[in-house]
Design an enzyme around this catalytic site. Structure first.
Site, PDB file in Angstrom:
ATOM      1  CD  GLU A  43      -2.476   1.258   2.760  1.00 38.93           C
ATOM      2  OE1 GLU A  43      -2.886   0.177   3.259  1.00 38.93           O
ATOM      3  OE2 GLU A  43      -2.628   2.359   3.312  1.00 38.93           O
ATOM      4  NE  ARG A  47      -0.454   8.475   5.156  1.00 37.31           N
ATOM      5  CZ  ARG A  47      -0.449   7.826   6.305  1.00 37.31           C
ATOM      6  NH1 ARG A  47       0.497   8.080   7.187  1.00 37.31           N
ATOM      7  NH2 ARG A  47      -1.360   6.933   6.595  1.00 37.31           N
ATOM      8  CE  LYS A 131      -5.382   0.448   6.512  1.00 36.35           C
ATOM      9  NZ  LYS A 131      -4.403  -0.213   5.664  1.00 36.35           N
TER      10      LYS A 131
HETATM   11  O1  LIG Z   1      -0.820   6.005   9.329  1.00 38.57           O
HETATM   12  C1  LIG Z   1      -0.526   4.868   9.510  1.00 38.57           C
HETATM   13  C2  LIG Z   1       0.075   4.052   8.488  1.00 38.57           C
HETATM   14  O2  LIG Z   1      -0.861   3.898   7.522  1.00 38.57           O
HETATM   15  C3  LIG Z   1       0.551   2.737   9.008  1.00 38.57           C
HETATM   16  O3  LIG Z   1       0.550   2.745  10.351  1.00 38.57           O
HETATM   17  P1  LIG Z   1       1.882   2.423  11.180  1.00 38.57           P
HETATM   18  O4  LIG Z   1       2.931   3.394  10.712  1.00 38.57           O
HETATM   19  O5  LIG Z   1       1.471   2.679  12.589  1.00 38.57           O
HETATM   20  O6  LIG Z   1       2.233   1.006  10.890  1.00 38.57           O
HETATM   21  C1  LIG Z   2      -4.230   4.311   7.461  1.00 35.04           C
HETATM   22  C2  LIG Z   2      -4.203   3.951   6.084  1.00 35.04           C
HETATM   23  O1  LIG Z   2      -3.956   2.826   5.721  1.00 35.04           O
HETATM   24  C3  LIG Z   2      -4.443   4.982   5.138  1.00 35.04           C
HETATM   25  O2  LIG Z   2      -3.905   6.074   5.346  1.00 35.04           O
HETATM   26  O3  LIG Z   2      -5.177   4.755   4.169  1.00 35.04           O
END
Ligand SMILES: O=C[C@H](O)COP(=O)(O)O
Ligand SMILES: CC(=O)C(=O)O
Length: 208
Positions: A43, A47, A131
């Site tokens: 994924e 960002r 999710k």
């Molecule tokens: O914002 C969180 C990410 O999508 C993944 O989470 P993590 O960095 O806590 O594994």
């Molecule tokens: C949290 C996550 O997986 C997202 O930002 O889509």
């Protein structure tokens, strides 16, 4: 039109690294390292300004990797990701217009949920793989276990604060289909270009 079955699209991919790219070259190197370690889906979060190009680069140069887009906050991002070659999309929450657009797009899509009402809304819109975010902050292991009662037809993909150790406990839940996390792509390793170490982390995660 009903939603595409995201569980089928991601079947067999139990650990999905969540990766925030800084460049196309880095993204391709990361995807190759993860793939060498036995990980088959990634994924890429939307960002950074490079995220859509990074998805396109992985789709083009690492075709064995199922690349998806994360942090999809707006409908336009869903469409941009799909055009770039994303094979699935993920959001940290649930929005009516994104649920409708994802259904119409034919893209496997995981809306984000943290409450029973969001599960009900996503389910009503036709989505069965959801999710759960931010997993550790909301004690998602207990939440997901409890949701088995009212929502037996739903499968969950928790993300947020999960590491290799915690991943085992989540994957032991019968209604957890997969999970996500950034522990496979630590910032220091990305900055050093330490692809060999990322491959080692991937190998361990692929065995979970
Ligand atoms: O914002 C969180 C990410 O999508 C993944 O989470 P993590 O960095 O806590 O594994
Ligand atoms: C949290 C996550 O997986 C997202 O930002 O889509």
């Amino acid at each position: 039109m009903s939603a595409v079955d995201a569980e089928a699209a991601l079947r067999g991919h139990r650990v999905i690294p969540v990766y925030t790219p800084v460049s196309e070259d880095e993204a391709v190197a990361v995807a190759r390292a993860l793939s060498r370690g036995g990980i088959g889906a990634i994924e890429v979060t939307l960002r950074t300004p490079k995220a859509i190009d990074a998805i396109a680069a992985i789709a083009r140069d690492v075709p064995e990797m199922i690349v998806g887009a994360g942090t999809v906050l707006e409908v336009a991002q869903l469409h941009d990701a799909q055009r770039a070659g994303a094979k699935f999309a993920v959001s940290p929450g649930s929005l009516d217009d994104l649920l409708a657009a994802a259904r119409d797009s034919g893209m496997p899509y995981l809306p984000g949920v943290a409450t029973g009402s969001e599960v009900m809304k996503s389910l009503q819109a036709g989505f069965r793989l959801l999710k759960v975010f931010p997993a550790e902050a909301i004690n998602a292991r207990a939440l997901i276990a409890a949701w088995q009662g009212p929502f037996p037809q739903v499968r969950f993909c928790p993300t947020g604060g999960i590491d290799a150790e915690r991943a085992r406990d989540y994957l032991a839940l019968p209604n957890v289909a997969c999970l996500g996390g950034s522990w496979l792509t630590p910032k220091g390793m990305l900055e050093r270009g330490d692809w060999a170490h990322i491959e080692v982390l991937a190998r361990a995660a692929a065995r979970l």
